[in-house]
Design a protein around this motif. Structure first.
Motif, short mmCIF file in Angstrom:
data_model
loop_
_atom_site.label_atom_id
_atom_site.label_comp_id
_atom_site.label_asym_id
_atom_site.label_seq_id
_atom_site.Cartn_x
_atom_site.Cartn_y
_atom_site.Cartn_z
N UNK A 18 0.80 -1.22 0.00
CA UNK A 18 0.00 0.00 0.00
C UNK A 18 0.83 1.26 0.00
N UNK A 19 2.14 1.12 -0.10
CA UNK A 19 3.04 2.27 -0.06
C UNK A 19 2.75 3.25 -1.20
N UNK A 20 2.45 2.73 -2.38
CA UNK A 20 2.19 3.61 -3.52
C UNK A 20 0.97 4.51 -3.27
N UNK A 21 -0.11 3.91 -2.83
CA UNK A 21 -1.34 4.67 -2.59
C UNK A 21 -1.19 5.63 -1.40
N UNK A 22 -0.43 5.21 -0.41
CA UNK A 22 -0.23 6.08 0.76
C UNK A 22 0.68 7.26 0.42
N UNK A 23 1.66 7.03 -0.45
CA UNK A 23 2.63 8.07 -0.79
C UNK A 23 2.11 9.06 -1.82
N UNK A 24 1.26 8.58 -2.73
CA UNK A 24 0.75 9.44 -3.80
C UNK A 24 -0.71 9.09 -4.10
N UNK A 25 -1.62 9.43 -3.18
CA UNK A 25 -3.02 9.04 -3.34
C UNK A 25 -3.73 9.66 -4.54
N UNK A 26 -3.19 10.74 -5.07
CA UNK A 26 -3.80 11.34 -6.26
C UNK A 26 -3.44 10.56 -7.52
N UNK A 27 -2.35 9.79 -7.48
CA UNK A 27 -1.90 9.03 -8.65
C UNK A 27 -2.14 7.53 -8.53
N UNK A 28 -2.15 6.99 -7.29
CA UNK A 28 -2.30 5.56 -7.08
C UNK A 28 -3.43 5.26 -6.11
N UNK A 29 -4.01 4.08 -6.26
CA UNK A 29 -5.05 3.62 -5.35
C UNK A 29 -4.89 2.12 -5.18
N UNK A 30 -5.63 1.56 -4.24
CA UNK A 30 -5.62 0.11 -4.04
C UNK A 30 -6.90 -0.47 -4.62
N UNK A 31 -6.77 -1.63 -5.27
CA UNK A 31 -7.97 -2.28 -5.80
C UNK A 31 -8.65 -3.08 -4.70
N UNK A 55 10.47 3.61 -4.74
CA UNK A 55 10.34 3.17 -3.35
C UNK A 55 9.58 1.85 -3.21
N UNK A 56 9.00 1.35 -4.29
CA UNK A 56 8.32 0.05 -4.22
C UNK A 56 9.37 -1.01 -3.86
N UNK A 57 9.14 -1.77 -2.79
CA UNK A 57 10.17 -2.69 -2.32
C UNK A 57 10.50 -3.82 -3.30
#
Length: 77
Positions: A18-31, A55-57
């Motif tokens: 969930x790092x992507x959605x937490x870091x950039x919620x305007x660009x990424x979300x969780x399905x 930063x994606x592990x």
């Protein structure tokens, strides 16, 4: 005019941090299964999107130039 990137998240390797959605919620979300995804097939090129991909592990996020198809991230090895 701003460049645009095609941003994809490889669902086969995404581990649902969930790092992507937490870091950039305007660009990424969780399905519905908790995997990250870009909110749009193409996104404006930005340092934020690049930083999230970096930063994606497990490098599940791929970025290509929308017009040329040139790979931006991950870099060619």
């Amino acid at each position: 005019m701003t460049d645009h990137w095609t941003v994809t998240v490889d669902k086969r390797v995404c581990v649902r941090t969930g790092l992507c959605a937490a870091s950039a919620p305007e660009e990424f979300e969780l399905d519905e299964s908790g995997q990250g995804r870009a909110r749009s097939e193409t996104l404006p090129a930005s340092e934020t999107v690049l930083e999230v991909a970096e930063s994606c592990p497990i490098e599940a996020i791929g970025i290509k130039h929308a017009k040329t198809g040139e790979r931006i991230f991950p870099p060619e090895s």
